[in-house]
Design a protein around this motif. Sequence first.
Motif, short mmCIF file in Angstrom:
data_model
loop_
_atom_site.label_atom_id
_atom_site.label_comp_id
_atom_site.label_asym_id
_atom_site.label_seq_id
_atom_site.Cartn_x
_atom_site.Cartn_y
_atom_site.Cartn_z
N VAL A 151 89.58 88.86 -19.00
CA VAL A 151 89.99 88.83 -20.41
C VAL A 151 88.82 89.19 -21.31
CG1 VAL A 151 90.92 87.40 -22.27
CG2 VAL A 151 91.74 87.09 -19.92
N GLN A 152 89.06 90.10 -22.25
CA GLN A 152 88.06 90.47 -23.25
C GLN A 152 88.57 90.05 -24.63
OE1 GLN A 152 87.21 94.68 -22.99
NE2 GLN A 152 85.82 94.41 -21.27
N THR A 153 87.69 89.42 -25.39
CA THR A 153 88.03 88.97 -26.74
C THR A 153 86.98 89.45 -27.74
OG1 THR A 153 86.80 86.90 -26.51
CG2 THR A 153 89.10 86.88 -25.82
N ARG A 154 87.34 89.40 -29.00
CA ARG A 154 86.34 89.59 -30.04
C ARG A 154 85.53 88.31 -30.17
NH1 ARG A 154 90.44 92.41 -33.73
NH2 ARG A 154 90.00 94.63 -33.44
N SER A 155 84.47 88.37 -30.97
CA SER A 155 83.60 87.21 -31.11
C SER A 155 84.32 86.01 -31.69
CB SER A 155 82.40 87.57 -32.00
OG SER A 155 82.83 88.03 -33.27
N ASP A 156 85.42 86.24 -32.44
CA ASP A 156 86.18 85.14 -33.01
C ASP A 156 87.25 84.61 -32.05
OD1 ASP A 156 88.05 87.16 -33.02
OD2 ASP A 156 88.43 87.11 -35.19
N PHE A 188 92.22 87.94 -28.75
CA PHE A 188 92.43 88.71 -27.53
C PHE A 188 92.45 90.21 -27.85
CE2 PHE A 188 94.88 84.83 -26.07
CZ PHE A 188 93.91 84.43 -25.16
N LEU A 189 91.73 90.97 -27.06
CA LEU A 189 91.74 92.43 -27.16
C LEU A 189 92.47 93.06 -25.98
CD1 LEU A 189 88.10 93.12 -28.34
CD2 LEU A 189 90.18 93.62 -29.63
N ARG A 190 92.18 92.55 -24.80
CA ARG A 190 92.73 93.15 -23.58
C ARG A 190 92.33 92.31 -22.39
NH1 ARG A 190 88.23 95.75 -25.29
NH2 ARG A 190 89.51 97.09 -26.64
N ALA A 191 92.93 92.64 -21.26
CA ALA A 191 92.44 92.19 -19.95
C ALA A 191 92.20 93.43 -19.12
CB ALA A 191 93.45 91.28 -19.26
N LEU A 192 91.03 93.51 -18.52
CA LEU A 192 90.72 94.62 -17.63
C LEU A 192 91.56 94.54 -16.36
CD1 LEU A 192 86.82 94.69 -17.80
CD2 LEU A 192 88.40 96.20 -19.01
N SER A 193 91.82 95.67 -15.76
CA SER A 193 92.46 95.66 -14.45
C SER A 193 91.51 95.01 -13.45
CB SER A 193 92.76 97.09 -14.00
OG SER A 193 91.55 97.75 -13.64
N PRO A 194 92.06 94.44 -12.35
CA PRO A 194 91.16 93.83 -11.35
C PRO A 194 90.20 94.82 -10.72
CG PRO A 194 93.44 93.87 -10.59
CD PRO A 194 93.46 94.23 -12.04
#
Length: 399
Positions: A214-219, A222-228
């Motif tokens: 999971v990738q998020t902004r600093s706040d 949620f932005l996205r989840a990378l594929s495995p």
Amino acid sequence: MLHRLTRPALPLAAAAALVGGLLALGAQDRAGAAVPDTLALTITNDSGRSDPVYLYDLGTQLSSGQQGWADANGTFHAWPTGGNPPTPAPDAAIPGPAAGQSLTIRIPKFSGRIYFSYGQKLVFKLTTGGLVQPAVQNPSDPNRNILFNWSEYTLNDSGLWLNSTQVDMFSAPYAVGVQRSDGSVSSTGHLKPGGWSGFFGALRAQQGGWAGLVQTRSDGTFLRALSPLYGVETGALPAGVMDDYVNRVWQKYSTQTLTVTPFADRPDTKYYGRVSGNVMNFTDSSGTVVTSFQKPDADSVFGCHKLLDAPNDQVRGPISRTLCAGFNRSTLLVDANQPDTRTADFYQDSVTNQYARAVHAQMADGKAYAFAFDDVGDQESLVQDGNPRQAYLTLDPLG
């Protein structure tokens, strides 16, 4: 449709060859009415977001093989020569519709992607080999903190293939659609109500390092989840996450035979796999060894490449596709006859592609491209028509 993993760090020519060019395999022999040089694509912004939307139609022109972009009228523009280090690409952005509005553009006969971003334009650069696309698995990528996504398509003389994809990442939700020659509309890609938060909640709750995708902004947004695959490549997901399952498969088929029937329309074409040491050998009906696979690692399983490479042939590639689907869905221990297309069998083992499981669980129709060969057993999120009247892209709410 044969879908291949698209790697955003590759020049677009490579991505197009891996995605759109293969979308049309087998299509050239389908008779149909003449497909126009450009097709209307209506983008509807149901996201509920107030930030501006930017659209991009990027790909390879089928008539010339040139890489480039198309403007809102469907006019093709070839990319200029890039450099080393990469140089900025021309601004190919098309202003998208505001929330609650729709915009119709024309898309040409192309093999490529429709990108969309919220709030900011995407950054594209050119190398001497072509376009460098966003690679947000790299924390220094300039697009890392932009909310964006893309759809993949091929439009050629045999029709339109348009899909939603989560092969590289799960991000801003959208659906695709096509109006057929009889006026009916087919669509796919919508999430269930609450699907956005449901997906991230499931991934974050999953043991074994899956939350690292999971990738998020600093706040915390949620932005996205990378594929495995990218998770393994970047260390966000343990490299041995599939080892236990792979070892159990190898053990089972050292004493039993795995039967692969790769073509639904050719049920008499079968291949037989047995493990010897570190190798699974496949024989045909005469007992001749036709191909062999080394025991795959998680990288090979999630990417359907490397030790599970799938060339565009009639033997190894189809067998590899079947193995790849079986490993990702964890069906190889359930049934010694593959592919297993019973969705009730998918993702039931404790060791499985938890990302793909979570993606499919949140799709309204259960269909998705969560890994490269998710079309095995017709589980892909694809619309296709040999004589399309119109195409659709709907930007859905995040939650």
